[in-house]
Design a protein around this motif. Structure first.
Motif, PDB file in Angstrom:
ATOM      1  N   ASN A 123      11.631  33.708   5.300  1.00 52.37           N
ATOM      2  CA  ASN A 123      12.525  32.579   5.586  1.00 52.37           C
ATOM      3  C   ASN A 123      13.521  32.424   4.442  1.00 52.37           C
ATOM      4  OD1 ASN A 123      13.796  30.267   6.419  1.00 52.37           O
ATOM      5  ND2 ASN A 123      11.920  29.132   6.850  1.00 52.37           N
ATOM      6  N   LEU A 124      14.796  32.688   4.740  1.00 49.62           N
ATOM      7  CA  LEU A 124      15.880  32.555   3.767  1.00 49.62           C
ATOM      8  C   LEU A 124      16.884  31.496   4.211  1.00 49.62           C
ATOM      9  CD1 LEU A 124      16.515  36.364   3.111  1.00 49.62           C
ATOM     10  CD2 LEU A 124      15.421  34.759   1.543  1.00 49.62           C
ATOM     11  N   GLY A 125      16.484  30.637   5.136  1.00 49.05           N
ATOM     12  CA  GLY A 125      17.385  29.604   5.644  1.00 49.05           C
ATOM     13  C   GLY A 125      17.726  28.563   4.594  1.00 49.05           C
ATOM     14  N   LEU A 126      18.840  27.857   4.821  1.00 46.39           N
ATOM     15  CA  LEU A 126      19.270  26.765   3.943  1.00 46.39           C
ATOM     16  C   LEU A 126      19.445  27.218   2.498  1.00 46.39           C
ATOM     17  CD1 LEU A 126      17.204  23.757   5.340  1.00 46.39           C
ATOM     18  CD2 LEU A 126      19.684  23.801   5.057  1.00 46.39           C
ATOM     19  N   ASN A 127      20.190  28.299   2.328  1.00 45.33           N
ATOM     20  CA  ASN A 127      20.523  28.787   0.999  1.00 45.33           C
ATOM     21  C   ASN A 127      22.037  28.964   0.890  1.00 45.33           C
ATOM     22  OD1 ASN A 127      18.117  29.406  -0.911  1.00 45.33           O
ATOM     23  ND2 ASN A 127      17.362  30.069   1.091  1.00 45.33           N
ATOM     24  N   CYS A 128      22.477  29.792  -0.031  1.00 48.21           N
ATOM     25  CA  CYS A 128      23.912  29.990  -0.256  1.00 48.21           C
ATOM     26  C   CYS A 128      24.291  31.454  -0.051  1.00 48.21           C
ATOM     27  CB  CYS A 128      24.285  29.539  -1.670  1.00 48.21           C
ATOM     28  SG  CYS A 128      23.762  27.861  -2.090  1.00 48.21           S
ATOM     29  N   LEU A 129      23.698  32.074   0.948  1.00 44.35           N
ATOM     30  CA  LEU A 129      23.894  33.499   1.189  1.00 44.35           C
ATOM     31  C   LEU A 129      25.195  33.745   1.957  1.00 44.35           C
ATOM     32  CD1 LEU A 129      20.248  34.392   2.282  1.00 44.35           C
ATOM     33  CD2 LEU A 129      21.255  34.690   0.010  1.00 44.35           C
ATOM     34  N   LEU A 147      17.468  32.891   8.834  1.00 45.71           N
ATOM     35  CA  LEU A 147      18.749  33.029   8.111  1.00 45.71           C
ATOM     36  C   LEU A 147      19.669  31.837   8.388  1.00 45.71           C
ATOM     37  CD1 LEU A 147      19.430  36.802   8.890  1.00 45.71           C
ATOM     38  CD2 LEU A 147      18.578  35.851   6.742  1.00 45.71           C
ATOM     39  N   PHE A 148      19.147  30.804   8.972  1.00 48.05           N
ATOM     40  CA  PHE A 148      19.949  29.661   9.406  1.00 48.05           C
ATOM     41  C   PHE A 148      20.566  28.908   8.216  1.00 48.05           C
ATOM     42  CE2 PHE A 148      15.498  28.632   8.996  1.00 48.05           C
ATOM     43  CZ  PHE A 148      15.487  27.490   8.216  1.00 48.05           C
ATOM     44  N   LYS A 157      23.348  45.822  11.160  1.00 47.64           N
ATOM     45  CA  LYS A 157      22.685  46.444  12.308  1.00 47.64           C
ATOM     46  C   LYS A 157      21.252  46.845  11.969  1.00 47.64           C
ATOM     47  CE  LYS A 157      26.802  48.225  14.646  1.00 47.64           C
ATOM     48  NZ  LYS A 157      27.512  49.442  15.128  1.00 47.64           N
ATOM     49  N   SER A 158      21.049  47.266  10.707  1.00 50.36           N
ATOM     50  CA  SER A 158      19.708  47.691  10.303  1.00 50.36           C
ATOM     51  C   SER A 158      18.710  46.555  10.407  1.00 50.36           C
ATOM     52  CB  SER A 158      19.740  48.223   8.864  1.00 50.36           C
ATOM     53  OG  SER A 158      20.189  47.217   7.962  1.00 50.36           O
ATOM     54  N   VAL A 159      19.203  45.314  10.239  1.00 52.36           N
ATOM     55  CA  VAL A 159      18.336  44.132  10.353  1.00 52.36           C
ATOM     56  C   VAL A 159      18.170  43.748  11.819  1.00 52.36           C
ATOM     57  CG1 VAL A 159      18.058  41.701   9.719  1.00 52.36           C
ATOM     58  CG2 VAL A 159      18.966  43.324   8.048  1.00 52.36           C
ATOM     59  N   LYS A 160      19.259  43.805  12.579  1.00 51.82           N
ATOM     60  CA  LYS A 160      19.193  43.459  14.003  1.00 51.82           C
ATOM     61  C   LYS A 160      18.223  44.356  14.772  1.00 51.82           C
ATOM     62  CE  LYS A 160      23.869  41.586  14.696  1.00 51.82           C
ATOM     63  NZ  LYS A 160      25.150  41.811  15.396  1.00 51.82           N
ATOM     64  N   ARG A 167      11.672  37.001  16.357  1.00 51.41           N
ATOM     65  CA  ARG A 167      12.453  35.767  16.190  1.00 51.41           C
ATOM     66  C   ARG A 167      13.375  35.905  14.984  1.00 51.41           C
ATOM     67  NH1 ARG A 167       7.366  34.412  17.420  1.00 51.41           N
ATOM     68  NH2 ARG A 167       6.793  34.271  15.229  1.00 51.41           N
ATOM     69  N   MET A 168      14.675  35.731  15.225  1.00 50.43           N
ATOM     70  CA  MET A 168      15.651  35.717  14.149  1.00 50.43           C
ATOM     71  C   MET A 168      16.539  34.489  14.323  1.00 50.43           C
ATOM     72  SD  MET A 168      18.650  38.417  13.043  1.00 50.43           S
ATOM     73  CE  MET A 168      17.544  39.821  13.082  1.00 50.43           C
ATOM     74  N   ASN A 169      16.438  33.554  13.400  1.00 53.02           N
ATOM     75  CA  ASN A 169      17.192  32.302  13.492  1.00 53.02           C
ATOM     76  C   ASN A 169      18.443  32.411  12.628  1.00 53.02           C
ATOM     77  OD1 ASN A 169      18.179  29.698  13.566  1.00 53.02           O
ATOM     78  ND2 ASN A 169      16.186  28.716  13.217  1.00 53.02           N
TER      79      ASN A 169
END
Length: 250
Positions: A123-129, A147-148, A157-160, A167-169
């Motif tokens: 979970n990397l959501g709510l960051n500054c990426l 990633l929200f 594409k490698s991640v998709k 589940r990818m948010n």
């Protein structure tokens, strides 16, 4: 040294925070403790399988994190972490890593993160990426990726195409493929916010109100539905025997 000092955790306090889960794992529950610096005293408990340091004020994860080789589950959400040390990649048993709601930038994600070959939830959501390293595509066991609420304009594409991804948010990112989508109109009135508090924190009047509403709900749950009464037309004249079958229509 200019940051908040936070609360110091003693070895005794750390041991008292230890919980044994139903699966036999041991978890250090140090959430909401006002910790600003990763407690070095935890090195004496480095054989634990799970650590919860969420909702603190931690800014840096030190390189001593590599000492926790048994870690399977690590929750660091809601801190002030802006970068991860390369040593995070030595935690090869890690399957769950929550870094949501921090201050991570793309530069703060080390390439060694891709060494976590057993990682299933990230979970990397709510960051500054602003972008996601294409090397994250090496995490072949990844099932869930958050990633929200970042500033992402593209998903590699490698991640998709990760083989086990379920589940990818990516909500609330300036991604071109979502730019023209309009939010559906929701005609149902919904709660804008929901506050959860412990019973001991409620005043007497609020507690009585909640208990009363809860009792009313229980009454509704326990009520036995009564079948509707069949209408009876006693004065209906029946010209023939079939009229009995369609009395309601009459």
């Amino acid at each position: 040294g200019k940051g908040p000092q936070g609360k110091r955790i003693s070895l005794k306090a750390a041991k008292n925070s230890m919980r044994v889960l139903f699966n036999g794992r041991r978890r250090l529950e140090l959430s909401k403790m006002g910790i600003a610096v990763f407690p070095k005293v935890l090195l004496q408990l480095a054989d634990v399988e799970e650590i919860d340091l969420s909702r603190n004020m931690i800014r840096k994860i030190p390189n001593i994190i590599e000492k926790f080789q048994n870690l399977i589950w690590l929750d660091l959400h809601s801190n002030q972490i802006d970068e991860l040390p390369p040593e995070i990649g030595t935690l090869r048993n890690l399957t769950f890593l929550n870094l949501c709601n921090n201050k991570l930038t793309t530069k703060g994600l080390p390439e060694e993160l891709t060494h976590l070959k057993n990682l299933r939830t990230l979970n990397l959501g709510l960051n500054c990426l602003e972008s996601i390293p294409t090397t994250l595509g090496a995490l072949k066991e990844l099932i869930e990726l958050g990633l929200f609420d970042n500033s992402l304009t593209i998903i590699p594409k490698s991640v998709k195409k990760l083989p086990k991804m379920e589940r990818m948010n990516v909500k609330r990112n300036p991604l071109p493929e979502f730019a023209e989508e309009e939010e559906p109109i929701d005609t149902i009135k919904r709660l804008e916010s929901l506050y959860l508090v412990e019973k001991k924190d409620l005043c007497e009047s609020c507690l009585l109100t909640c208990q009363g509403e809860r009792d009313e709900l229980h009454k509704l749950e326990n009520m036995t539905p009564v079948p509707p009464e069949k209408p009876n037309f006693t004065s209906l004249t029946t010209p023939n025997s079939t009229a009995i079958d369609n009395q309601e229509e009459w």
